[in-house]
Design a protein around this motif. Sequence first.
Motif, PDB file in Angstrom:
ATOM      1  N   ASP A  20       0.831  -1.203   0.000  1.00  0.00           N
ATOM      2  CA  ASP A  20       0.000   0.000   0.000  1.00  0.00           C
ATOM      3  C   ASP A  20       0.869   1.258   0.000  1.00  0.00           C
ATOM      4  OD1 ASP A  20      -2.344  -1.495   0.061  1.00  0.00           O
ATOM      5  OD2 ASP A  20      -2.379  -1.566   2.247  1.00  0.00           O
ATOM      6  N   ILE A  21       1.949   1.225   0.772  1.00  0.00           N
ATOM      7  CA  ILE A  21       2.831   2.387   0.848  1.00  0.00           C
ATOM      8  C   ILE A  21       3.561   2.605  -0.471  1.00  0.00           C
ATOM      9  CG2 ILE A  21       4.943   3.272   1.923  1.00  0.00           C
ATOM     10  CD1 ILE A  21       3.951   2.043   4.554  1.00  0.00           C
ATOM     11  N   LEU A  22       4.031   1.526  -1.077  1.00  0.00           N
ATOM     12  CA  LEU A  22       4.766   1.643  -2.331  1.00  0.00           C
ATOM     13  C   LEU A  22       3.927   2.335  -3.404  1.00  0.00           C
ATOM     14  CD1 LEU A  22       7.470   0.952  -3.692  1.00  0.00           C
ATOM     15  CD2 LEU A  22       6.460  -1.220  -4.408  1.00  0.00           C
ATOM     16  N   LYS A  23       2.622   2.094  -3.394  1.00  0.00           N
ATOM     17  CA  LYS A  23       1.736   2.703  -4.392  1.00  0.00           C
ATOM     18  C   LYS A  23       1.647   4.227  -4.251  1.00  0.00           C
ATOM     19  CE  LYS A  23      -1.258  -1.380  -4.742  1.00  0.00           C
ATOM     20  NZ  LYS A  23      -2.610  -1.916  -4.434  1.00  0.00           N
ATOM     21  N   THR A  24       1.977   4.753  -3.073  1.00  0.00           N
ATOM     22  CA  THR A  24       1.865   6.199  -2.846  1.00  0.00           C
ATOM     23  C   THR A  24       3.098   6.961  -3.303  1.00  0.00           C
ATOM     24  OG1 THR A  24       2.847   6.221  -0.608  1.00  0.00           O
ATOM     25  CG2 THR A  24       0.487   5.688  -0.787  1.00  0.00           C
ATOM     26  N   LEU A  25       4.179   6.249  -3.604  1.00  0.00           N
ATOM     27  CA  LEU A  25       5.463   6.906  -3.857  1.00  0.00           C
ATOM     28  C   LEU A  25       5.691   7.153  -5.340  1.00  0.00           C
ATOM     29  CD1 LEU A  25       7.685   4.795  -1.423  1.00  0.00           C
ATOM     30  CD2 LEU A  25       6.379   6.875  -0.929  1.00  0.00           C
ATOM     31  N   ASN A  26       6.406   8.219  -5.643  1.00  0.00           N
ATOM     32  CA  ASN A  26       6.794   8.470  -7.031  1.00  0.00           C
ATOM     33  C   ASN A  26       8.067   7.701  -7.366  1.00  0.00           C
ATOM     34  OD1 ASN A  26       8.948   9.896  -5.918  1.00  0.00           O
ATOM     35  ND2 ASN A  26       8.117  11.916  -6.421  1.00  0.00           N
ATOM     36  N   ALA A  27       8.637   7.957  -8.539  1.00  0.00           N
ATOM     37  CA  ALA A  27       9.809   7.206  -8.989  1.00  0.00           C
ATOM     38  C   ALA A  27      11.016   7.430  -8.090  1.00  0.00           C
ATOM     39  CB  ALA A  27      10.145   7.590 -10.427  1.00  0.00           C
ATOM     40  N   LEU A  96       0.036  10.823   6.118  1.00  0.00           N
ATOM     41  CA  LEU A  96      -1.190  10.132   6.507  1.00  0.00           C
ATOM     42  C   LEU A  96      -1.564   9.034   5.525  1.00  0.00           C
ATOM     43  CD1 LEU A  96      -3.398  13.043   7.866  1.00  0.00           C
ATOM     44  CD2 LEU A  96      -1.838  11.526   9.094  1.00  0.00           C
ATOM     45  N   ASP A  97      -1.101   9.135   4.270  1.00  0.00           N
ATOM     46  CA  ASP A  97      -1.348   8.066   3.299  1.00  0.00           C
ATOM     47  C   ASP A  97      -0.625   6.778   3.674  1.00  0.00           C
ATOM     48  OD1 ASP A  97      -3.034   9.508   1.649  1.00  0.00           O
ATOM     49  OD2 ASP A  97      -1.398  10.319   0.455  1.00  0.00           O
ATOM     50  N   TRP A  98       0.336   6.857   4.576  1.00  0.00           N
ATOM     51  CA  TRP A  98       1.085   5.677   5.009  1.00  0.00           C
ATOM     52  C   TRP A  98       0.503   5.054   6.269  1.00  0.00           C
ATOM     53  CZ3 TRP A  98       6.311   8.776   4.721  1.00  0.00           C
ATOM     54  CH2 TRP A  98       6.574   9.089   3.374  1.00  0.00           C
ATOM     55  N   LEU A  99      -0.587   5.649   6.781  1.00  0.00           N
ATOM     56  CA  LEU A  99      -1.176   5.213   8.048  1.00  0.00           C
ATOM     57  C   LEU A  99      -2.667   4.981   7.885  1.00  0.00           C
ATOM     58  CD1 LEU A  99       0.471   7.933  10.334  1.00  0.00           C
ATOM     59  CD2 LEU A  99       1.340   5.613   9.940  1.00  0.00           C
ATOM     60  N   GLU A 100      -3.226   4.258   8.849  1.00  0.00           N
ATOM     61  CA  GLU A 100      -4.671   4.077   8.921  1.00  0.00           C
ATOM     62  C   GLU A 100      -5.049   3.884  10.378  1.00  0.00           C
ATOM     63  OE1 GLU A 100      -5.368   0.737   6.424  1.00  0.00           O
ATOM     64  OE2 GLU A 100      -3.970  -0.569   7.467  1.00  0.00           O
TER      65      GLU A 100
END
Length: 311
Positions: A20-27, A96-100
């Motif tokens: 899930d975290i990897l999907k939030t990151l750019n190149a 916050l995109d890395w947390l829930e």
Amino acid sequence: MRERWRPPGSVLMRVRRPADILKTLNADGKLDGLPFMPEMVKYCGTCIRVHRRAERTCVVGDGFRSMHNAVFLQEARCDGSAHDGCDRGCLLFWKLDWLEPAATAPAAPDAGSAQDDAAALALRQLPTRAGARYLCQSTELKTATAPLHRWDIRPLLRDMLARELRVSDFIRIVAGALWRRAGAGRLQPPTGSPGRKSRGDLDLQRGEWVALKPIGELREHLDEKGGNCGLGFPPTMVHAIGQRYRVARPVRRIILEQTGTMVELGNTVALEGLLCEGTEVANCPRAEYLYCRESWLRRTTNAAATGADGA
């Protein structure tokens, strides 16, 4: 940028799965300019309480800047393992995109294990160098933040609403800024005499108890600018003089925030509980360690036996 809900302090959050975290990151392995670091992978899937919101933060050399949608988690610090053993021990920024929220987040399904393993490997291989310059949240903090006017008190007001800042501390911060602007009320570090000073030779190790020397002895190990071999004794550490602390770890090398270069330190330690608390720097939430030369310290007995723990 639209603000997301910011969890207040003490709320229990779960660090999301690696996939899930990897999907939030750019190149470049960043989200809104902030890197996700290899040292953060070990926290994936764990539940940690929020320490502070990261809305207003100090950036070395650039003063105060603002950040959106980020918090600090309690004692989730960088161990430097992917950055050649950097000993700064920085409190990590978490988007916050890395947390829930832990109360609503489901357990990671078994079917995602292989995907998460692959994602975790990719996260551990994120870049930590650009030539001779180290890349980390600290060195990239300027690009991950936005300018904030030094007299913008809105973040402080939001800190009060979130119960992260007492009214009395707010008044003290504002009054102190006004006094410093007028050239008065400026905190001054203790100073000594010109010349090179001893760094000490205690060879302190993690867990040992120490006390900062009294002001008279301390001056013997400070130059006329209040430093020791390039390490300053900051005004924010004056309150610790004469207090007992336990050694968190020796500090051998740290990455400089402004340049991204690694510098070696000798006879220097970080102490448990001796942190920049932010009340003298506009409630900055970074909680950075304040380093001590061994010559500023003396060994002492376990503080529990004397009723003081320095924390």
